[in-house]
Every structure is written in structure tokens, then in C-alpha cells.
Motif scaffolding. Structure first.
Motif, PDB file in Angstrom:
ATOM      1  N   THR A   1      16.973 -11.823  12.449  1.00  0.00           N
ATOM      2  CA  THR A   1      15.853 -10.881  12.383  1.00  0.00           C
ATOM      3  C   THR A   1      15.246 -10.873  10.985  1.00  0.00           C
ATOM      4  O   THR A   1      15.864 -11.329  10.022  1.00  0.00           O
ATOM      5  N   GLU A   2      14.045 -10.314  10.887  1.00  0.00           N
ATOM      6  CA  GLU A   2      13.409 -10.131   9.584  1.00  0.00           C
ATOM      7  C   GLU A   2      14.148  -9.042   8.815  1.00  0.00           C
ATOM      8  O   GLU A   2      14.708  -8.122   9.413  1.00  0.00           O
ATOM      9  N   GLN A   3      14.107  -9.133   7.501  1.00  0.00           N
ATOM     10  CA  GLN A   3      14.703  -8.116   6.645  1.00  0.00           C
ATOM     11  C   GLN A   3      13.599  -7.552   5.761  1.00  0.00           C
ATOM     12  O   GLN A   3      12.906  -8.315   5.091  1.00  0.00           O
ATOM     13  N   THR A   4      13.412  -6.225   5.775  1.00  0.00           N
ATOM     14  CA  THR A   4      12.426  -5.583   4.911  1.00  0.00           C
ATOM     15  C   THR A   4      13.181  -4.756   3.887  1.00  0.00           C
ATOM     16  O   THR A   4      13.982  -3.891   4.246  1.00  0.00           O
ATOM     17  N   LEU A   5      12.926  -5.048   2.623  1.00  0.00           N
ATOM     18  CA  LEU A   5      13.558  -4.316   1.531  1.00  0.00           C
ATOM     19  C   LEU A   5      12.497  -3.538   0.775  1.00  0.00           C
ATOM     20  O   LEU A   5      11.427  -4.070   0.465  1.00  0.00           O
ATOM     21  N   GLN A   6      12.817  -2.287   0.493  1.00  0.00           N
ATOM     22  CA  GLN A   6      11.935  -1.442  -0.296  1.00  0.00           C
ATOM     23  C   GLN A   6      12.075  -1.823  -1.774  1.00  0.00           C
ATOM     24  O   GLN A   6      13.026  -2.509  -2.155  1.00  0.00           O
ATOM     25  N   PRO A   7      11.156  -1.396  -2.628  1.00  0.00           N
ATOM     26  CA  PRO A   7      11.240  -1.741  -4.051  1.00  0.00           C
ATOM     27  C   PRO A   7      12.594  -1.355  -4.644  1.00  0.00           C
ATOM     28  O   PRO A   7      13.065  -0.231  -4.471  1.00  0.00           O
ATOM     29  N   GLY A   8      13.248  -2.313  -5.278  1.00  0.00           N
ATOM     30  CA  GLY A   8      14.540  -2.073  -5.912  1.00  0.00           C
ATOM     31  C   GLY A   8      15.713  -1.967  -4.957  1.00  0.00           C
ATOM     32  O   GLY A   8      16.858  -1.821  -5.391  1.00  0.00           O
ATOM     33  N   GLU A   9      15.490  -2.056  -3.660  1.00  0.00           N
ATOM     34  CA  GLU A   9      16.570  -1.899  -2.687  1.00  0.00           C
ATOM     35  C   GLU A   9      17.529  -3.086  -2.725  1.00  0.00           C
ATOM     36  O   GLU A   9      17.127  -4.236  -2.874  1.00  0.00           O
TER      37      GLU A   9
ATOM     38  N   ASN B   1      13.297  -7.277  -6.153  1.00  0.00           N
ATOM     39  CA  ASN B   1      13.016  -7.072  -7.571  1.00  0.00           C
ATOM     40  C   ASN B   1      11.570  -6.650  -7.842  1.00  0.00           C
ATOM     41  O   ASN B   1      11.184  -6.512  -8.999  1.00  0.00           O
ATOM     42  N   SER B   2      10.805  -6.439  -6.798  1.00  0.00           N
ATOM     43  CA  SER B   2       9.395  -6.101  -6.983  1.00  0.00           C
ATOM     44  C   SER B   2       9.181  -4.593  -6.890  1.00  0.00           C
ATOM     45  O   SER B   2      10.115  -3.830  -6.644  1.00  0.00           O
ATOM     46  N   ASP B   3       7.929  -4.179  -7.040  1.00  0.00           N
ATOM     47  CA  ASP B   3       7.585  -2.762  -6.930  1.00  0.00           C
ATOM     48  C   ASP B   3       6.899  -2.452  -5.600  1.00  0.00           C
ATOM     49  O   ASP B   3       6.205  -1.452  -5.465  1.00  0.00           O
ATOM     50  N   GLN B   4       7.110  -3.319  -4.599  1.00  0.00           N
ATOM     51  CA  GLN B   4       6.519  -3.108  -3.282  1.00  0.00           C
ATOM     52  C   GLN B   4       7.501  -3.539  -2.196  1.00  0.00           C
ATOM     53  O   GLN B   4       8.379  -4.352  -2.445  1.00  0.00           O
ATOM     54  N   PRO B   5       7.359  -2.987  -0.984  1.00  0.00           N
ATOM     55  CA  PRO B   5       8.212  -3.442   0.116  1.00  0.00           C
ATOM     56  C   PRO B   5       7.907  -4.906   0.428  1.00  0.00           C
ATOM     57  O   PRO B   5       6.744  -5.316   0.418  1.00  0.00           O
ATOM     58  N   ILE B   6       8.946  -5.671   0.688  1.00  0.00           N
ATOM     59  CA  ILE B   6       8.776  -7.096   1.011  1.00  0.00           C
ATOM     60  C   ILE B   6       9.640  -7.421   2.212  1.00  0.00           C
ATOM     61  O   ILE B   6      10.801  -7.014   2.291  1.00  0.00           O
ATOM     62  N   THR B   7       9.070  -8.193   3.139  1.00  0.00           N
ATOM     63  CA  THR B   7       9.795  -8.653   4.318  1.00  0.00           C
ATOM     64  C   THR B   7      10.093 -10.135   4.159  1.00  0.00           C
ATOM     65  O   THR B   7       9.223 -10.908   3.748  1.00  0.00           O
ATOM     66  N   GLY B   8      11.322 -10.510   4.477  1.00  0.00           N
ATOM     67  CA  GLY B   8      11.732 -11.908   4.396  1.00  0.00           C
ATOM     68  C   GLY B   8      12.490 -12.329   5.635  1.00  0.00           C
ATOM     69  O   GLY B   8      13.052 -11.501   6.354  1.00  0.00           O
ATOM     70  N   THR B   9      12.483 -13.622   5.869  1.00  0.00           N
ATOM     71  CA  THR B   9      13.230 -14.221   6.969  1.00  0.00           C
ATOM     72  C   THR B   9      14.048 -15.372   6.400  1.00  0.00           C
ATOM     73  O   THR B   9      13.542 -16.152   5.600  1.00  0.00           O
ATOM     74  N   ALA B  10      15.282 -15.486   6.849  1.00  0.00           N
ATOM     75  CA  ALA B  10      16.157 -16.543   6.353  1.00  0.00           C
ATOM     76  C   ALA B  10      16.156 -17.737   7.295  1.00  0.00           C
ATOM     77  O   ALA B  10      16.346 -17.587   8.502  1.00  0.00           O
ATOM     78  N   SER B  11      15.938 -18.913   6.746  1.00  0.00           N
ATOM     79  CA  SER B  11      16.167 -20.151   7.491  1.00  0.00           C
ATOM     80  C   SER B  11      17.552 -20.636   7.074  1.00  0.00           C
ATOM     81  O   SER B  11      18.051 -20.278   6.013  1.00  0.00           O
ATOM     82  N   TYR B  12      18.177 -21.449   7.910  1.00  0.00           N
ATOM     83  CA  TYR B  12      19.563 -21.810   7.648  1.00  0.00           C
ATOM     84  C   TYR B  12      19.874 -23.200   8.173  1.00  0.00           C
ATOM     85  O   TYR B  12      19.169 -23.733   9.023  1.00  0.00           O
ATOM     86  N   ASN B  13      20.929 -23.759   7.641  1.00  0.00           N
ATOM     87  CA  ASN B  13      21.493 -24.990   8.169  1.00  0.00           C
ATOM     88  C   ASN B  13      22.907 -25.147   7.623  1.00  0.00           C
ATOM     89  O   ASN B  13      23.332 -24.378   6.771  1.00  0.00           O
TER      90      ASN B  13
END
Length: 187
Positions: free
Chosen positions: A128-136, A97-109
Motif C-alpha cells: 500500500t501507499e504510505q503517507t507521512l506527515q511532516p517530521g513523522e 524530512n520535509s515540511d509537508q505531507p508526502i505519499t510514497g510507494t515502495a518497489s521491491y525485488n
């Protein structure tokens, strides 16, 4: 050797030992959780088992986002009923939802925690890490099964409702991901 020197060397030895134990604690804890399923840590497998039981299990899906991550993250299905040992395929959606690329990693249980030892993932976006472009917006799969050995476990044998929960956290992208990103064009 003087008493003060022995005391100083003993204290240095204690500090070095404590530092080594602190350094080893994180990988040891990670290994322990993966091996035992402690804390609802799931297992990783290369394929679903050949054995599929007539008994059913309900898997519920949960999604959370760290407040520092400007993403919408949700499961595309809230639950799935499948036979124990059957391969399941679920999807989660993430939107930047941002105007910049953002990388995230999911933790789980998984919950209940005792089911973690029998919940196996074959493929998962959380590996793996997930990188989403703005609005992707992307749909991310998780392929899993519940190990048939769960029915003979004294503590987990009656578990038929399992919740798979993910939380996405903002991370700094790995260098390889930065190198493969398209270069910006300046006009």
C-alpha cells in the motif's frame, strides 16, 4: 476496393493492434513477473508453510530512496538468519524530512533474481501507499518466508544468501487517503 483504401485500412489495423498490445504490455509483464519471479519479483502468500527445514538462509535488507522523495528510509536490521520455511519479521524505518505531507510507494525485488519465485511475503508495507506527515517517523513491518521448495530447484537450490531491496518513490496520494486526512484548521 481500391488499393489505397486497402493500404489505409491495413495501416489503421496495425496502429490499433500496436496500441492494444502496448496497453496490455504492463499488466501482462506484471503478471508474468509475479508468476515466475522474473527480475527478482517476490511472491505473496497468506501464511508461512507448515514445513520448516533444518537448512538456514541469510536474508539481507537494503533500502533506497528516489531523489524526489524527501524521506530517510532504512532497514532496522541489516540481516536475518532463519530456517528455510520459517516466518521472518523485519522492520524498516521511514522519516519524512520535509515540511509537508508526502505519499510514497515502495518497489521491491530480491537478489539473486532466481530466488524471487521462492521468496514469499505475507504482509508488507509495500502493498500500500504510505503517507507521512511532516517530521513523522514510522516503523513498517514485512513478514516473509523462503519457500522450502527452493532446495529442490535446479537453479535456486544452492541459494542461501538473499537480499531484499526496497526503493521508495514519491506518488500522488489516492483520493480515499485524501478524504480521510484531517482538515486543516485556519485561525
Amino acid at each position: 476496393m481500391r488499393r489505397e483504401t486497402r493500404t489505409a485500412l491495413s495501416l489503421v489495423g496495425v496502429v490499433v493492434t500496436m496500441g492494444a498490445l502496448a496497453w496490455a504490455a504492463v499488466p501482462f509483464y506484471d503478471w508474468f513477473c509475479r508468476v515466475t519471479g522474473f527480475g527478482g519479483t517476490t511472491q505473496v502468500s497468506s501464511a508461512a508453510p507448515d514445513e520448516v527445514l533444518d537448512e538456514m538462509v541469510r536474508v539481507r535488507f537494503d533500502a533506497n530512496v528516489d531523489p524526489n522523495l524527501e524521506w530517510t528510509f532504512r532497514p532496522l536490521q541489516t540481516r536475518m538468519d532463519l530456517q528455510i520455511g520459517e516466518n521472518g519479521l523485519a522492520f524498516y524505518e521511514a522519516i519524512n524530512n520535509s515540511d509537508q505531507p508526502i505519499t510514497g510507494t515502495a518497489s521491491y525485488n530480491v537478489a539473486p533474481e532466481v530466488a524471487g519465485y521462492y521468496f514469499d511475503k505475507i504482509e508488507c508495507f509495500c502493498f500500500t501507499e504510505q503517507t507521512l506527515q511532516p517530521g513523522e517517523r514510522i516503523e513498517m513491518p514485512v513478514s516473509f518466508y523462503v519457500d522450502p521448495r527452493i532446495v529442490s530447484d535446479r537453479d535456486a537450490g544452492r541459494v542461501r544468501d538473499i537480499t531484499l531491496s526496497y526503493t521508495f518513490h514519491r506518488t500522488e496520494p489516492k483520493r480515499a487517503a485524501l478524504d480521510s486526512a484531517p482538515a486543516e484548521t485556519i485561525n
